[in-house]
Design an enzyme around this catalytic site. Sequence first.
Site, short mmCIF file in Angstrom:
data_model
loop_
_atom_site.label_atom_id
_atom_site.label_comp_id
_atom_site.label_asym_id
_atom_site.label_seq_id
_atom_site.Cartn_x
_atom_site.Cartn_y
_atom_site.Cartn_z
N CYS A 64 41.85 43.05 43.61
CA CYS A 64 41.10 43.44 42.41
C CYS A 64 40.06 44.41 42.63
O CYS A 64 39.14 44.55 43.39
CB CYS A 64 40.36 42.26 41.63
N HIS A 65 39.92 45.46 41.69
CA HIS A 65 39.29 46.94 41.77
C HIS A 65 37.83 46.42 41.26
O HIS A 65 37.58 45.85 40.08
CB HIS A 65 39.79 48.09 40.94
N MET A 99 42.63 39.85 35.10
CA MET A 99 42.30 39.11 36.07
C MET A 99 40.88 38.64 35.85
O MET A 99 40.33 37.38 36.29
CB MET A 99 42.21 39.60 37.34
N GLU A 100 39.70 39.55 35.46
CA GLU A 100 38.38 39.11 34.71
C GLU A 100 38.49 38.01 33.92
O GLU A 100 37.63 37.06 33.99
CB GLU A 100 37.70 40.14 34.76
N ASP A 114 32.71 20.24 38.21
CA ASP A 114 31.51 20.01 38.92
C ASP A 114 30.45 19.36 38.46
O ASP A 114 30.08 18.21 39.10
CB ASP A 114 30.97 21.57 39.62
#
Length: 304
Positions: A64-65, A99-100, A114
Amino acid sequence: MKMVDVSIKFETIREATAEGKIYLSKETVELIRNKQIPKGDVLTASMMAGMMGAKKTPEILPFCHPIMIDQAFVEVELHEDGVYAKSFVRCIGRTGVEMEALTAVSAALLNVYDMCKAFDKNMIISDIKLLSKKGGKSDYEEDLSGLNCAVITLSDSCYKGEAQDKSGKTAIDIIENEFGGKVIDYTILPDDKEKLVEKLKSLIDKVDIIFTTGGTGFSKRDNTPEATKEVIEKEMIGFSEAMRIVGIKFTPKSLLSRAVCGIAGDHTLIINLPGSTGGVKDNLRMIAPLLKHAIRMAKGEKKH
């Protein structure tokens, strides 16, 4: 293994939306609703985790850039069977942000896991998916399939057989093998304006696109733009401007190009490309996805 080279792409508005869910027990849902999880407010913390996930995506995914995110937000909702997360990411850049957006949702849901793992051993993260994306070549790109093209190389040395025509051959390779067009005419001409004008006129309305290479510089023998202007009826200023603007990313010498693009006859496009193989590759790959749309506009089939 390597990252995709996006240096030649246009900077456009890129947007992406993603969603996902983590399934929880009824008891855990009640603990979250009543803010009884010892670590704190699960929903607020998960929204923050999602934001961090969006910004940290290139540090997690190696291909990923790194990008400058202009806007991002994560919505987290408490449902009867778990927590639903939805993300939105926007930037002005040369690569997408899907993707972000997906990482933002994943991080938000992982944070729920969590914070609640001490109370729920059967949590399931599921249904993470991309809902929409916008921007980039997928919004406008078309190939050259079904189009007949011509390539004309302007070079005194190539015409005399003193040098090989690399730029014209490069153009043919890209047109046919990368964009699916068909080159039905390939000619090498000397840097002679009248010969080029005659050749261009002979191809009008017989081919869809005429690509020329070379003859766009400042020497007395560089006459390609003048010949092109003599033949075209409308100039496509945006194409030639874009080639120079994008070209300076690679070399400031691109500003020395006087290349012209325009429409002749009913719908034939004439595109002046540089004489260098690198310039042909960069400029042809940049403008080719828009040429079919330009032809439809010239024919009156597209009004915008």
